[in-house]
Scaffold this motif. Structure first.
Motif, short mmCIF file in Angstrom:
data_model
loop_
_atom_site.label_atom_id
_atom_site.label_comp_id
_atom_site.label_asym_id
_atom_site.label_seq_id
_atom_site.Cartn_x
_atom_site.Cartn_y
_atom_site.Cartn_z
N THR A 1 0.62 -1.43 0.33
CA THR A 1 0.14 -0.06 -0.06
C THR A 1 0.57 1.05 0.26
O THR A 1 0.27 2.02 -0.58
N GLN A 2 1.75 1.87 0.36
CA GLN A 2 2.69 2.25 1.26
C GLN A 2 3.75 2.55 -0.40
O GLN A 2 3.82 3.65 -0.66
N LEU B 1 2.56 1.64 -3.35
CA LEU B 1 2.00 2.25 -4.35
C LEU B 1 1.01 3.71 -3.91
O LEU B 1 1.54 4.39 -5.04
N PHE B 2 1.19 4.13 -3.05
CA PHE B 2 1.34 5.51 -2.86
C PHE B 2 2.15 6.24 -3.39
O PHE B 2 1.97 7.06 -4.23
N THR C 1 2.33 6.72 -7.26
CA THR C 1 1.24 7.37 -7.78
C THR C 1 1.41 8.38 -7.52
O THR C 1 0.89 9.51 -8.79
N LYS D 1 -6.81 8.61 -8.04
CA LYS D 1 -6.10 7.15 -7.06
C LYS D 1 -5.45 8.45 -6.46
O LYS D 1 -5.23 7.35 -4.90
N TYR E 1 -7.12 8.96 -3.42
CA TYR E 1 -8.02 7.48 -2.91
C TYR E 1 -6.02 7.37 -1.88
O TYR E 1 -6.86 6.34 -0.63
N HIS E 2 -5.21 6.68 -2.59
CA HIS E 2 -4.21 6.36 -1.51
C HIS E 2 -3.67 7.17 -0.21
O HIS E 2 -3.89 6.63 1.01
N ARG E 3 -4.24 8.61 -0.29
CA ARG E 3 -4.26 8.97 1.28
C ARG E 3 -5.36 8.90 1.82
O ARG E 3 -4.88 9.20 3.24
N LEU F 1 -6.87 6.16 2.24
CA LEU F 1 -6.22 4.64 3.11
C LEU F 1 -5.23 4.58 3.53
O LEU F 1 -5.72 3.99 5.14
N LEU F 2 -4.08 5.52 3.88
CA LEU F 2 -3.06 5.28 4.45
C LEU F 2 -3.96 6.12 6.41
O LEU F 2 -3.47 5.87 7.26
#
Length: 370
Positions: free
Chosen positions: A113-114, A116-117, A120, A161, A164-166, A168-169
């Motif tokens: 996850t980290q 991919l962030f 991105t 995207k 979204y990742h922010r 999620l983290l």
């Protein structure tokens, strides 16, 4: 001489008879029907005399209910990614803040996850710069409209995207700004979505975590509701805004008001579901699921009232003691039958507004002695 002595004795008897009637009590009241209390007894028994007062009486409906959290006062803690429980940081009844870490989890998905962030984030920077460059060229007539739309599309997709990742983290208790600097974490944290008290913990160290499994339940005990039921023949008397008094376990009281009245009757007992808000002092905590009794005050009327301690039951109904007179040594009370109406807490409605000097405290001892 004998006649004079006889007249003197007769005159003396008449004087004594007249002096016996010279006191502050009602001359027409037979002395044997009065209750005599000495001044010392009056003080020793903490007796008190008062008059009826005008108050507002409430018509009420008794109900049974259960304490439940409001829709926004109850939350389940879940994980947005898979992993393993590394540590449990709370126990049932723990008080937690919004955003406080309740569990630590680890597993390969956390590092993925980290990563991919970061990927991105870098792609987003390139797409943004490319979009800004082509936008300028389009204004100068060098880049085509198609190139501009394609660059903008790539930029907008990556912008979504990245957002979204922010998020999620954030749900994993990780700081995106630290990760961009290369400070990766090998564990993530599942945080409380609301402020409240942990009601249940449904996992343990080493247990696998799935995205659809609740790990804990958090309830805000300061945002609870009373759910109660009203039968169809009473439902027209219940309206939003009416005051509610709730009797709590242990003898305490809580207060609130009706906020909703259901439109459908339960098929089993033909009862309608209603809800009332609850106002709690800061030092009082209610437990969700507690069954309680309550009163809904449906109407208010004015009337004369006496303390319940002033009334005494007799065969024909009720009576009070009223002061008939007094002297330096004693109080003289008479019994007065009385009709009563509504009974509310420590007061009783009476219909005789001419009552005065009523023994409002201490009369119970008189009744017992009789």
């Amino acid at each position: 001489m004998k006649i004079n002595i006889l007249l003197f004795i007769t005159f003396g008897v008449l004087l004594l008879s007249c002096s016996g009637k010279n006191n502050k009590s009602d001359e027409n009241q037979p002395t044997d029907s009065l209750v005599v209390i000495s001044v010392e007894q009056f003080k020793a028994m903490n007796m008190a005399i008062g008059n009826p007062t005008m108050v507002k009486f409430a018509s009420e409906i008794a109900v049974q209910g259960v304490i439940e959290p409001s829709p926004n006062a109850k939350a389940y803690v879940t994980s947005p990614i898979g992993g393993l429980i590394k540590s449990v940081k709370v126990v049932p009844s723990s008080v937690v803040k919004k955003g406080q870490a309740l569990f630590a989890i680890d597993g390969p998905e956390i590092l993925n996850t980290q990563t991919l962030f970061v990927e991105t984030y870098n792609q987003h920077r390139i797409a943004k710069a490319n979009f800004e460059r082509i936008s300028q060229l389009s204004k100068e007539g060098i880049a085509s409209q198609k190139e501009l739309l394609q660059a903008e599309s790539e930029y907008r997709i990556l912008d979504a995207k990245l957002h979204y990742h922010r998020i999620l983290l954030g749900k994993l208790g990780l700081n995106p700004d630290e990760i961009i600097k290369g400070e990766f974490s090998n564990e993530a944290y599942l945080v409380s979505p609301i402020e409240g008290t942990v009601a249940r913990v449904e996992t343990s160290v080493g247990k696998p975590v799935t995205t659809c499994e609740p790990l804990a339940e958090v309830i805000n005990t300061q945002s609870l509701l009373l759910k109660f039921f009203i039968f169809l023949n009473q439902v027209n008397s219940i309206k939003p805004g009416q005051k509610v008094e709730i009797s709590l376990p242990g003898g305490g009281k809580a207060y609130g008001s009706v906020i909703s009245v259901g439109l459908d009757a339960n098929t089993e007992n033909k009862a309608v579901e209603c809800f009332a808000s609850i106002s709690l002092p800061a030092n009082l905590v209610l437990i969700s699921g507690t069954r309680v009794s309550a009163k809904v005050f449906t109407n208010f009327i004015e009337g004369w009232a006496l303390p319940r301690t002033a009334l005494h039951e007799i065969e024909t109904g009720h009576m009070v003691y009223t002061l008939n007179g007094s002297d330096s040594l004693s109080y003289f009370f008479k019994k007065v039958p009385i009709q009563v109406g509504l009974i509310q807490d420590s007061i009783v409605q009476v219909f005789d507004s001419t009552l005065s000097n009523v023994l409002v405290k201490g009369g119970y001892e008189l009744t017992v002695e009789e």
